[in-house]
Design a protein around this motif. Structure first.
Motif, short mmCIF file in Angstrom:
data_model
loop_
_atom_site.label_atom_id
_atom_site.label_comp_id
_atom_site.label_asym_id
_atom_site.label_seq_id
_atom_site.Cartn_x
_atom_site.Cartn_y
_atom_site.Cartn_z
N GLY A 161 0.82 -1.20 0.00
CA GLY A 161 0.00 0.00 0.00
C GLY A 161 0.84 1.24 0.00
O GLY A 161 2.01 1.23 -0.39
N ARG A 162 0.24 2.31 0.47
CA ARG A 162 0.94 3.59 0.46
C ARG A 162 0.60 4.39 1.71
O ARG A 162 -0.50 4.30 2.24
N ARG A 163 1.61 5.12 2.17
CA ARG A 163 1.42 6.05 3.28
C ARG A 163 0.90 7.35 2.70
O ARG A 163 1.54 7.96 1.86
N VAL A 164 -0.27 7.79 3.15
CA VAL A 164 -0.91 8.95 2.53
C VAL A 164 -0.88 10.20 3.39
O VAL A 164 -1.14 11.30 2.91
N ALA A 165 -0.56 10.06 4.67
CA ALA A 165 -0.49 11.23 5.56
C ALA A 165 0.10 10.79 6.88
O ALA A 165 0.27 9.60 7.15
N SER A 166 0.42 11.76 7.70
CA SER A 166 0.83 11.52 9.08
C SER A 166 -0.20 12.20 9.98
O SER A 166 -0.43 13.41 9.86
N ILE A 167 -0.85 11.43 10.82
CA ILE A 167 -1.92 11.97 11.67
C ILE A 167 -1.30 12.71 12.85
O ILE A 167 -0.62 12.12 13.69
N GLY A 168 -1.52 14.02 12.88
CA GLY A 168 -0.99 14.82 13.97
C GLY A 168 -1.85 14.71 15.22
O GLY A 168 -3.07 14.65 15.15
N TRP A 169 -1.20 14.67 16.37
CA TRP A 169 -1.87 14.67 17.67
C TRP A 169 -1.40 15.88 18.48
O TRP A 169 -0.22 16.23 18.44
N ALA A 170 -2.33 16.49 19.20
CA ALA A 170 -1.99 17.60 20.08
C ALA A 170 -2.82 17.49 21.36
O ALA A 170 -3.75 16.68 21.45
N LEU A 171 -2.48 18.33 22.33
CA LEU A 171 -3.20 18.34 23.60
C LEU A 171 -4.33 19.36 23.53
O LEU A 171 -4.11 20.51 23.13
N TYR A 172 -5.53 18.94 23.94
CA TYR A 172 -6.71 19.81 23.85
C TYR A 172 -7.45 19.85 25.18
O TYR A 172 -7.38 18.93 26.00
N GLY A 173 -8.19 20.93 25.34
CA GLY A 173 -9.10 21.08 26.46
C GLY A 173 -10.36 21.77 26.00
O GLY A 173 -10.44 22.24 24.85
N ARG A 174 -11.35 21.85 26.87
CA ARG A 174 -12.58 22.55 26.53
C ARG A 174 -12.32 24.05 26.52
O ARG A 174 -11.74 24.60 27.45
N ASP A 248 -9.57 19.96 15.79
CA ASP A 248 -9.45 21.32 15.26
C ASP A 248 -10.71 21.84 14.60
O ASP A 248 -10.84 23.05 14.39
N VAL A 249 -11.62 20.96 14.23
CA VAL A 249 -12.86 21.41 13.61
C VAL A 249 -13.97 21.61 14.64
O VAL A 249 -15.10 21.95 14.27
N ARG A 250 -13.66 21.41 15.91
CA ARG A 250 -14.66 21.60 16.97
C ARG A 250 -14.41 22.93 17.67
O ARG A 250 -13.42 23.08 18.40
N VAL A 254 -9.96 23.64 22.31
CA VAL A 254 -8.84 24.54 22.07
C VAL A 254 -7.54 23.78 22.28
O VAL A 254 -7.44 22.92 23.15
N ARG A 255 -6.56 24.08 21.43
CA ARG A 255 -5.24 23.47 21.59
C ARG A 255 -4.55 24.05 22.83
O ARG A 255 -4.49 25.26 23.01
N LEU A 256 -3.99 23.17 23.63
CA LEU A 256 -3.22 23.59 24.79
C LEU A 256 -1.72 23.47 24.53
O LEU A 256 -0.92 23.96 25.32
N ALA A 257 -1.35 22.81 23.46
CA ALA A 257 0.05 22.67 23.06
C ALA A 257 0.08 22.36 21.57
O ALA A 257 -0.90 21.89 21.01
N ALA A 258 1.20 22.65 20.94
CA ALA A 258 1.34 22.40 19.51
C ALA A 258 1.36 20.89 19.24
O ALA A 258 1.68 20.09 20.13
N PRO A 259 1.04 20.49 18.02
CA PRO A 259 1.14 19.05 17.68
C PRO A 259 2.54 18.53 17.96
O PRO A 259 3.54 19.19 17.66
N ASP A 260 2.60 17.36 18.55
CA ASP A 260 3.87 16.75 18.93
C ASP A 260 4.26 15.71 17.90
O ASP A 260 3.58 14.69 17.75
#
Length: 308
Positions: A161-174, A248-250, A254-260
């Motif tokens: 197959g193929r790698r199509v993206a890298s899923i970013g994760w970040a820290l969020y809060g309400r 990010d679409v909600r 809110v992001r509490l830190a940048a994607p790691d």
């Protein structure tokens, strides 16, 4: 005498793009399905033909030069054009038809894939999709599924197959709880109430990160579903790591830190080698790769409403 750069082929552009995405030769070789020495040799041949370096070697990996970035951008445009041409020409041939069994997980299905599946069925009305939700790999060799769409850093060696993206994760809060999120450092955030994925998903990097930094008594809520984790953060049960394309679409989050980058996971389109050339599989994989590519910046956390 023919100029050497005229010998460049589409596979050369794919190779340069793969190196840029993987930031190294071994991972690029795995993505392309060739060995490390082949990637190294061909890169040197391409650079020699062009008379310029396409990458600089740093401690963290291969970084494209200005020329390399141009070639990577051109490769992306070429892939889109080739996909569009393939779709157009396929209209002169028998359209792919029949059922395609696709396995993925709930968070990818709900927040990313369902609209893409709808677009695919519009373009291929003779196709039918059977979606199997599972957080565990199905056995494509036994035809439990024809295609797997997975977030994994180690796709099974038995699949292609193929790698199509890298899923970013970040820290969020309400958002209501953090009117000025940029004012808090990680030391203070580790003292807050947290939500986390369950320990039965302990192989995931986000689970290890919470275990290593957050006191157990501060983890107020656990779930074995990324989909449920987003709902928990939105409900104010605690702060937690989430995929950027979900959070990010909600507006309520809110992001509490940048994607790691250390928490990122590769997104793969996978199938069994015996199925890779089947028209219905090939058309589906090409379509999904192109559509996910158009949403890549959101998936990787580069596009941030209210941020970038």
């Amino acid at each position: 005498m023919a100029e050497p750069y005229k010998n460049l082929a589409w596979d050369d552009f794919r190779l340069i793009r793969a190196i840029a995405e993987a930031k190294g030769l071994p991972a690029a070789a795995q993505q392309l399905g060739v060995n490390h020495s082949t990637v190294f040799r061909r890169l040197r041949q391409i650079e020699a033909a062009l008379g310029t370096a396409l990458f600089e070697r740093h401690r963290v990996g291969y970084a494209p030069t200005a020329a390399g970035e141009e070639m990577v951008a051109l490769a992306a445009r070429l892939e889109e054009d080739i996909t569009a041409f393939t779709r157009k020409v396929s209209g002169r041939e028998p359209s792919p038809a029949g059922e395609l069994r696709v396995t993925t997980n709930d968070s990818l299905l709900v927040h990313l894939l369902t609209p893409l599946f709808a677009l695919f069925l519009e373009q291929c009305p003779e196709m039918r999709l059977d979606i199997v939700l599972s957080n565990q790999p199905l056995n494509l060799s036994k035809r439990d599924a024809d295609v797997a769409i997975r977030a994994t850093d180690s796709p099974p060696e038995t699949l292609v197959g193929r790698r199509v993206a890298s899923i970013g994760w970040a820290l969020y809060g309400r958002a209501a709880d953090f009117p000025e999120p940029g004012d808090l450092g990680m030391a203070a955030l580790y003292q807050r109430r947290w939500v986390s994925l369950s320990e039965d998903l302990a192989t995931m990097k986000v689970v290890r990160r919470v275990r290593e930094n957050v006191a157990p008594e501060r983890v107020a809520y656990r779930t074995n579903s990324v989909l449920g984790l987003g709902e928990a953060v939105e409900a104010g049960l605690g702060i937690g790591h989430l995929p950027c394309f979900i959070a990010d679409v909600r507006p309520s989050l809110v992001r509490l830190a940048a994607p790691d980058p250390d928490l990122a996971a590769d997104l793969w389109l996978l199938t069994h080698p015996d199925l890779r050339h089947a028209p219905r599989v090939r058309v589906f994989l090409d379509f999904m790769a192109a559509e996910i590519g158009r949403r890549r910046r959101l998936i990787e956390g580069v596009v941030h409403p209210g941020g970038d």
